[in-house]
Design a protein around this motif. Structure first.
Motif, mmCIF file in Angstrom:
data_model
loop_
_atom_site.group_PDB
_atom_site.id
_atom_site.type_symbol
_atom_site.label_atom_id
_atom_site.label_comp_id
_atom_site.label_asym_id
_atom_site.label_seq_id
_atom_site.Cartn_x
_atom_site.Cartn_y
_atom_site.Cartn_z
ATOM 1 N N ASP A 202 0.771 -1.164 0.176
ATOM 2 C CA ASP A 202 -0.149 -0.021 -0.123
ATOM 3 C C ASP A 202 0.887 1.121 -0.160
ATOM 4 O O ASP A 202 0.401 2.588 -0.171
ATOM 5 N N LEU A 203 1.925 1.295 0.390
ATOM 6 C CA LEU A 203 3.023 2.268 0.422
ATOM 7 C C LEU A 203 3.863 2.858 -0.497
ATOM 8 O O LEU A 203 4.206 3.760 -0.564
ATOM 9 N N GLY B 43 -6.679 -3.821 10.534
ATOM 10 C CA GLY B 43 -6.735 -5.052 10.105
ATOM 11 C C GLY B 43 -5.735 -5.343 8.758
ATOM 12 O O GLY B 43 -4.883 -4.697 8.455
ATOM 13 N N ALA B 44 -6.053 -6.626 8.177
ATOM 14 C CA ALA B 44 -5.266 -6.970 7.089
ATOM 15 C C ALA B 44 -6.164 -7.629 6.117
ATOM 16 O O ALA B 44 -7.343 -8.229 6.663
ATOM 17 N N ALA C 15 -15.968 -1.085 0.085
ATOM 18 C CA ALA C 15 -16.096 -2.056 -0.850
ATOM 19 C C ALA C 15 -14.871 -2.820 -1.520
ATOM 20 O O ALA C 15 -14.765 -3.944 -1.490
ATOM 21 N N GLU C 16 -13.966 -1.925 -1.941
ATOM 22 C CA GLU C 16 -12.577 -2.456 -2.227
ATOM 23 C C GLU C 16 -12.075 -3.144 -1.252
ATOM 24 O O GLU C 16 -11.180 -4.334 -1.653
ATOM 25 N N ALA C 17 -11.977 -2.778 0.082
ATOM 26 C CA ALA C 17 -11.449 -3.384 1.028
ATOM 27 C C ALA C 17 -11.923 -4.734 1.383
ATOM 28 O O ALA C 17 -11.228 -5.662 1.749
ATOM 29 N N GLY D 86 -9.627 -6.802 -0.621
ATOM 30 C CA GLY D 86 -8.630 -6.798 -0.182
ATOM 31 C C GLY D 86 -7.396 -5.849 -0.888
ATOM 32 O O GLY D 86 -6.366 -5.862 -0.533
ATOM 33 N N THR D 87 -8.003 -5.025 -1.821
ATOM 34 C CA THR D 87 -7.114 -4.151 -2.719
ATOM 35 C C THR D 87 -7.685 -2.708 -2.747
ATOM 36 O O THR D 87 -7.661 -2.370 -3.894
#
Length: 562
Positions: A159-160, A175-176, A274-276, A279-280
């Motif tokens: 993500d970074l 979380g993850a 919704a994307e989370a 997981g993306t």
């Protein structure tokens, strides 16, 4: 419950048995049956009855009851003739603690949206807690959404990288991704892991928001009642601060506040959520800024000890290496708001039983007169219930050379309510401890079962994990969930304990504790411990294992990975 008089009689009987056993070191047990019988259910019962008695008031960290329990364990170590492994030639490593509470009156947060500054309300809009080691922070900056805030390129998730974070306040999802292995997810989902990486990249503050599933499970509104609650942490010894940058101000925010912060951004907060779920979620700058101010009210420093003792090894060279056997001695004390008249959380199975098992393993060695090649360090640790703090302090500041600690065997909350026929060995499949564990349990007809609750990430939730974080292979056994020898449903009993007894006053001596199962559990742990202590080579992480790679080197021998 035992009265004080009965408790004293039990302790006297225990002392007599141990002294008598120690005097008879001339007869060395040779067969597996003889060894199994040498682990005493009655001695384990005596320990549990002492440690779980109402007199100790639940052994809370820093309490008089905990100090009494520590003295009890230290006295038993001394009686067995184990070498002190604490500080100043004694059995105690006095861990310095402080508590922190948020100064709610001074806590402040504001956001600027479309050029308009809006003041938010603690408890309703945002939540903060105090922090012992970073007690105060006052930061302002532009906001950047960073997805989950995870840097894990080896897992195909980052993500970074490429995101401008210098001087920014990061907005991230707690979380993850659920696609991660549950144990790896627990590591990457940890706020400690995230903050360390974000601080390294110049982030000055964080705002954390829950996923849709997280909000449903634990609504943000519930946090309000915890404002100003007390948090624990150990205090680092002078001169040990390595200068690593730290984030000084963080807060959790409600979904309503998050929606406001995403105004004018490329995506709405609801679309990001919704994307989370997949997981993306993608990182992006937000068109808003924020200011966060936090101060903590700190207690004076107080001390509560780890209790440490060594059975010295017999090999001239290997005796300088240590296999650590750990069990947490603390519990959660008294709950004034618990339903019913009983307010004391005695912690009979969490973890008086585990400490009793560890002490019986020590006695088994002393009674036999045998010493393994490597030394064994017995550690009754404090503040597990506060966040694995006593084990963390010892693992970071050990009283023996850190590089000489070759493995950890941890005992925490064996559910001794049935004659177990299987065990679960958390962490065994990550190192060469796996085959050792399988052979040990199989040798006495006990099955090795897979993790029955992988979604809980148990591998990261007991004291052994603090040794893992120092690169030390570890294993943690619990009684299994399969059908028991005595015809009971182990899984049903374990689940009922977690749902109705765990961290409640009912975890007391009123339970039908099977102390003979405790003796068998002690034998199982002894078998593992003894094999590691006598092996030619120290345990190794499995090649490419995530935790071995993260903490112990890229799948190499632990001795090369410090």
């Amino acid at each position: 419950m035992f009265s004080n008089n009965k408790m004293r009689v039990g302790f006297s009987a225990l002392s007599f048995l141990a002294v008598a056993a120690c005097a008879d070191t001339g007869s060395v047990e040779k067969t597996a049956a003889d060894r199994a019988e040498s682990f005493s259910a009655s001695r384990i019962e005596a320990d549990v009855r002492f440690l779980a008695d109402d007199t100790l008031k639940g052994r809370d960290t820093g309490s008089e009851g905990y100090r009494i329990s520590a003295n009890y364990v230290a006295a038993e170590f001394a009686q067995l003739g184990l070498k002190p492994a604490g500080e100043n030639g004694g059995y105690f490593q006095e861990v310095p603690f402080k508590t922190a509470k948020l100064d709610v009156e001074s806590a402040a947060m504001s956001v600027t949206v479309n050029g308009e500054e809006k003041t938010l309300t603690a408890g309703d809009d945002f939540y903060m807690s105090g922090d012992v080691n970073v007690p105060s922070g006052d930061v302002s900056g532009d906001l950047v959404f960073v997805g989950y805030g995870i840097h894990a390129p080896d897992l195909g998730h980052d993500d970074l990288t490429g995101v401008d974070l210098e001087g920014k306040i990061a907005v991230l999802i707690g979380g993850a991704p659920t696609s991660f292995n549950s144990e790896i997810r627990a590591h990457h989902g940890s706020s400690t892991t995230k903050k360390k990486e974000l601080a390294r990249r110049g982030v000055v503050g964080t705002l954390v928001v829950s996923t849709l599933a997280g909000e449903k499970r634990r609504p943000f509104s519930r946090l309000k009642k915890y404002l100003g609650s007390e948090s624990f942490d150990w205090v680092a010894p002078e001169g040990t601060d390595d200068g690593t940058p730290r984030i000084t101000a963080s807060a959790a925010i409600s979904h309503d506040v998050a929606r406001m912060l995403f105004e004018g951004a490329d995506m709405s907060f609801d679309d990001v959520l919704a994307e989370a779920e997949e997981g993306t979620p993608k990182a992006m700058p937000l068109m808003t800024s924020a200011s966060i101010k936090r101060d903590s009210i700190l207690s004076d420093t107080f001390h509560s000890p780890n209790v440490l003792a060594v059975l010295e090894g017999s090999d001239p060279e290997l005796k300088n290496e240590y296999v650590v056997m750990s069990a947490h001695l603390d519990h959660i004390g008294v709950s004034e708001h618990a339903k019913g008249d009983d307010k004391i959380n005695n912690g009979a199975l969490d973890n008086a039983s585990g400490v009793a098992v560890m002490m019986e393993v020590a006695r088994a060695y002393v009674r036999s007169g045998e010493r393994p090649r490597r030394s064994i360090l017995f550690a009754a640790v404090v503040a597990e219930e506060k966040g694995l703090l006593g084990a963390e302090y010892f693992a970071k500041f050990p009283t023996v050379a850190k590089e000489q600690m070759v493995a950890n065997v941890n005992v925490d909350m064996p559910i001794l309510l049935y004659d177990f026929a299987d065990v679960v060995a958390f962490g065994a499949d990550r190192s060469s401890l796996g085959p050792v564990t399988a052979e040990a349990v199989g040798s006495i007809g006990v099955a090795l079962s897979p993790d029955p609750m992988p979604e809980e990430g148990i591998f990261t939730r007991s004291d052994h994990y603090r040794f893992v974080q120092q690169g030390i292979p570890s294993v943690f056994l619990v009684t299994g969930w399969g059908p028991s020898v005595d015809g009971k449903d182990g899984g049903a009993i374990f689940r009922e304990f977690l749902g109705k007894t765990y961290h409640r006053p009912h975890d007391s001596l009123d339970q039908e504790i099977n102390y003979q199962a405790g003796a068998k559990f002690a034998y199982v742990n002894w078998l593992i411990l003894n094999e590691v202590a006598n092996a030619d080579e120290r345990p190794r992480w499995n090649a490419g294992d995530f935790f071995g790679r993260t903490f112990g080197g890229l799948g190499v021998d632990a001795s090369e990975a410090r």
